[in-house]
Design a protein around this motif. Structure first.
Motif, PDB file in Angstrom:
ATOM      1  N   PHE B 202      -8.319   3.806  -4.988  1.00 32.88           N
ATOM      2  CA  PHE B 202      -8.676   3.068  -3.767  1.00 32.88           C
ATOM      3  C   PHE B 202      -9.705   3.779  -2.899  1.00 32.88           C
ATOM      4  O   PHE B 202      -9.758   3.564  -1.699  1.00 32.88           O
ATOM      5  CB  PHE B 202      -7.397   2.772  -2.960  1.00 32.88           C
ATOM      6  CG  PHE B 202      -6.333   2.092  -3.787  1.00 32.88           C
ATOM      7  CD1 PHE B 202      -6.637   0.937  -4.499  1.00 32.88           C
ATOM      8  CD2 PHE B 202      -5.055   2.619  -3.875  1.00 32.88           C
ATOM      9  CE1 PHE B 202      -5.673   0.310  -5.277  1.00 32.88           C
ATOM     10  CE2 PHE B 202      -4.080   2.001  -4.659  1.00 32.88           C
ATOM     11  CZ  PHE B 202      -4.390   0.850  -5.366  1.00 32.88           C
ATOM     12  N   ASP B 205     -11.660   1.184  -1.201  1.00 32.82           N
ATOM     13  CA  ASP B 205     -10.931   0.243  -0.349  1.00 32.82           C
ATOM     14  C   ASP B 205      -9.563   0.819  -0.007  1.00 32.82           C
ATOM     15  O   ASP B 205      -8.578   0.577  -0.714  1.00 32.82           O
ATOM     16  CB  ASP B 205     -10.783  -1.113  -1.047  1.00 32.82           C
ATOM     17  CG  ASP B 205     -10.089  -2.128  -0.150  1.00 32.82           C
ATOM     18  OD1 ASP B 205      -9.842  -1.815   1.041  1.00 32.82           O
ATOM     19  OD2 ASP B 205      -9.779  -3.235  -0.632  1.00 32.82           O
ATOM     20  N   GLN B 208      -5.917  -0.943   0.266  1.00 33.72           N
ATOM     21  CA  GLN B 208      -5.023  -1.249  -0.857  1.00 33.72           C
ATOM     22  C   GLN B 208      -4.025  -0.133  -1.134  1.00 33.72           C
ATOM     23  O   GLN B 208      -3.083  -0.316  -1.899  1.00 33.72           O
ATOM     24  CB  GLN B 208      -5.855  -1.492  -2.110  1.00 33.72           C
ATOM     25  CG  GLN B 208      -6.611  -2.799  -2.081  1.00 33.72           C
ATOM     26  CD  GLN B 208      -7.178  -3.100  -3.457  1.00 33.72           C
ATOM     27  OE1 GLN B 208      -6.452  -3.204  -4.428  1.00 33.72           O
ATOM     28  NE2 GLN B 208      -8.484  -3.203  -3.533  1.00 33.72           N
TER      29      GLN B 208
END
Lengths: 109, 280
Positions: B202, B205, B208
């Motif tokens: 991750f 991002d 997540q």
């Protein structure tokens, strides 16, 4: 201020930071900031296995090093996609400021 | 598209063609599960593999970890922890490839590892060494994609250049997955702990990440900062935006940010020297 390998140190350069023995960072410095370097001193530092030191200004142009203008231009190109984000713009400014400080006219190249 | 992704996952995770793990790892796993085993016993196992020992000592002495002269495997294991040594051992095979094939990506990884360690220390976070290791491994998926998808790689690069997108966006377009997810699969495949696999999977991002969002955020920020400084070659020339969520969770002050960048730039000279030494 510039960090350079000991091999590139020339007489007359001025120490930008205290030099410590390799095994006792934080102990007593073996050579103080603002000391003007002589050939004898460099030999001693070499003998003590010091690999690199900080000197005032920016006296050495290392391989592949760019001018300040080039460096700033490249910096802007890298930030192209995110410069509208205020937080990212701030990071860009910190870098630009840093580059100016280490490479600019004031750094005494 | 989903089929393609699944198919790819199968190809990528085909254990027959994945880099094999040294036998040492299996023995190390067995021993570390036994509560009564000692650090010395484990060090002895690692020491039996000369190449592996050399690599672990080199990494433990790299600027990424900031220790002064680690000279024995048992010291490395005490300082870095068994899990870190285990994952370094796991990744040594793949880094051997990375070092030879792509010095730029190797240097990027070393840089991000050093930067992540610096951030973690500045913020007094626990498990700094684990964060460094996760950062060292964060782009391991890129190595796998390079190995397994040679044909698509050209399409990915072209797409990236034409559209001026980031590598992971181009990868998603062509492969329906990206190097972070692939790295996560690999980490699972190698039974790495969550605290390493989540930051790997991750790092583009952090929202997540469920259990290790702080660690993922450190790697996310370190990756952006190293890209900002232009050090190494990750395959992306552009700086990605740091996610709001990462700022919120780490709360790095302006002052801290300036200090981190300054110290980081300073240490990058050491990282470069370290990388040159390794190549010599």
């Amino acid at each position: 201020m510039q960090k350079i390998p000991l091999q590139l140190v020339a007489e007359g350069m001025v120490l930008g930071r205290d030099v410590f023995r390799k095994d006792s960072v934080g102990g007593i410095p073996i050579c103080g900031k603002d000391t003007v370097l002589t050939a004898e001193l460099v030999k001693r530092l070499n003998y003590m296995d010091i690999k690199s030191i900080y000197v005032k200004g920016h006296p050495v142009m290392l391989d592949g090093e760019r001018s300040l203008d080039q460096a700033l231009e490249e910096l802007d190109r890298r930030f192209e996609k995110v410069i509208s984000d205020p937080q990212m713009a701030r990071i860009r400014d910190i870098y630009a400021d840093y580059l100016q400080r280490v490479m600019g006219d004031d750094s005494g190249r | 598209m989903e089929d393609k992704r699944r198919e790819l996952k199968k190809i990528i995770m085909d254990t027959k063609t994945l880099p094999t793990l040294p036998g040492v790892i299996h023995r190390l796993n067995e021993i570390s599960e036994n509560e009564r085993s000692t650090m010395q016993e484990m060090a002895k196992i690692v020491s039996s593999d000369q190449v592996l020992s050399a690599r672990i000592l080199r990494l433990a002495n790299s600027p990424s970890y900031g220790f002064n002269r680690v000279s024995t495997i048992s010291n490395a294991m005490i300082l870095l922890g068994v899990n870190v040594v285990k994952s370094l051992a796991l990744s040594s095979t793949i880094f051997e490839i990375m070092e030879k094939e792509s010095v730029g990506l190797w240097e990027h990884s070393l840089g991000v590892s050093m930067a992540a360690n610096l951030i973690a220390r500045k913020l007094s976070l626990p498990e700094c060494e684990e964060i460094s290791t996760a950062a060292l491994l964060h782009d391991i998926g890129k190595v796998i994609i390079r190995m397994k998808c040679e044909e698509e790689l050209i399409q990915i690069r072209n797409h990236q250049l034409e559209e001026k997108t980031f590598s992971w966006e181009a990868e998603r377009e062509i492969l329906a997955t990206d190097h972070a997810e692939v790295g996560g699969w690999l980490a699972k495949c190698w039974f790495l702990p969550d605290k390493l696999s989540e930051p790997i999977a991750f790092h583009h991002d952090v929202t997540q990440s469920v259990n290790h969002r702080v660690k993922a955020s450190v790697v996310h920020v370190a990756d952006a900062l190293i890209k900002a400084s232009g050090f190494g070659d990750s395959g992306d020339n552009l700086v990605p935006r740091i996610q709001r969520e990462a700022w919120d969770i780490l709360r790095i002050s302006d002052q801290q940010l300036s200090e981190i960048i300054e110290e980081m730039e300073d240490k990058l000279i050491e990282v470069k020297n370290f990388s040159l030494e390794l190549q010599a």
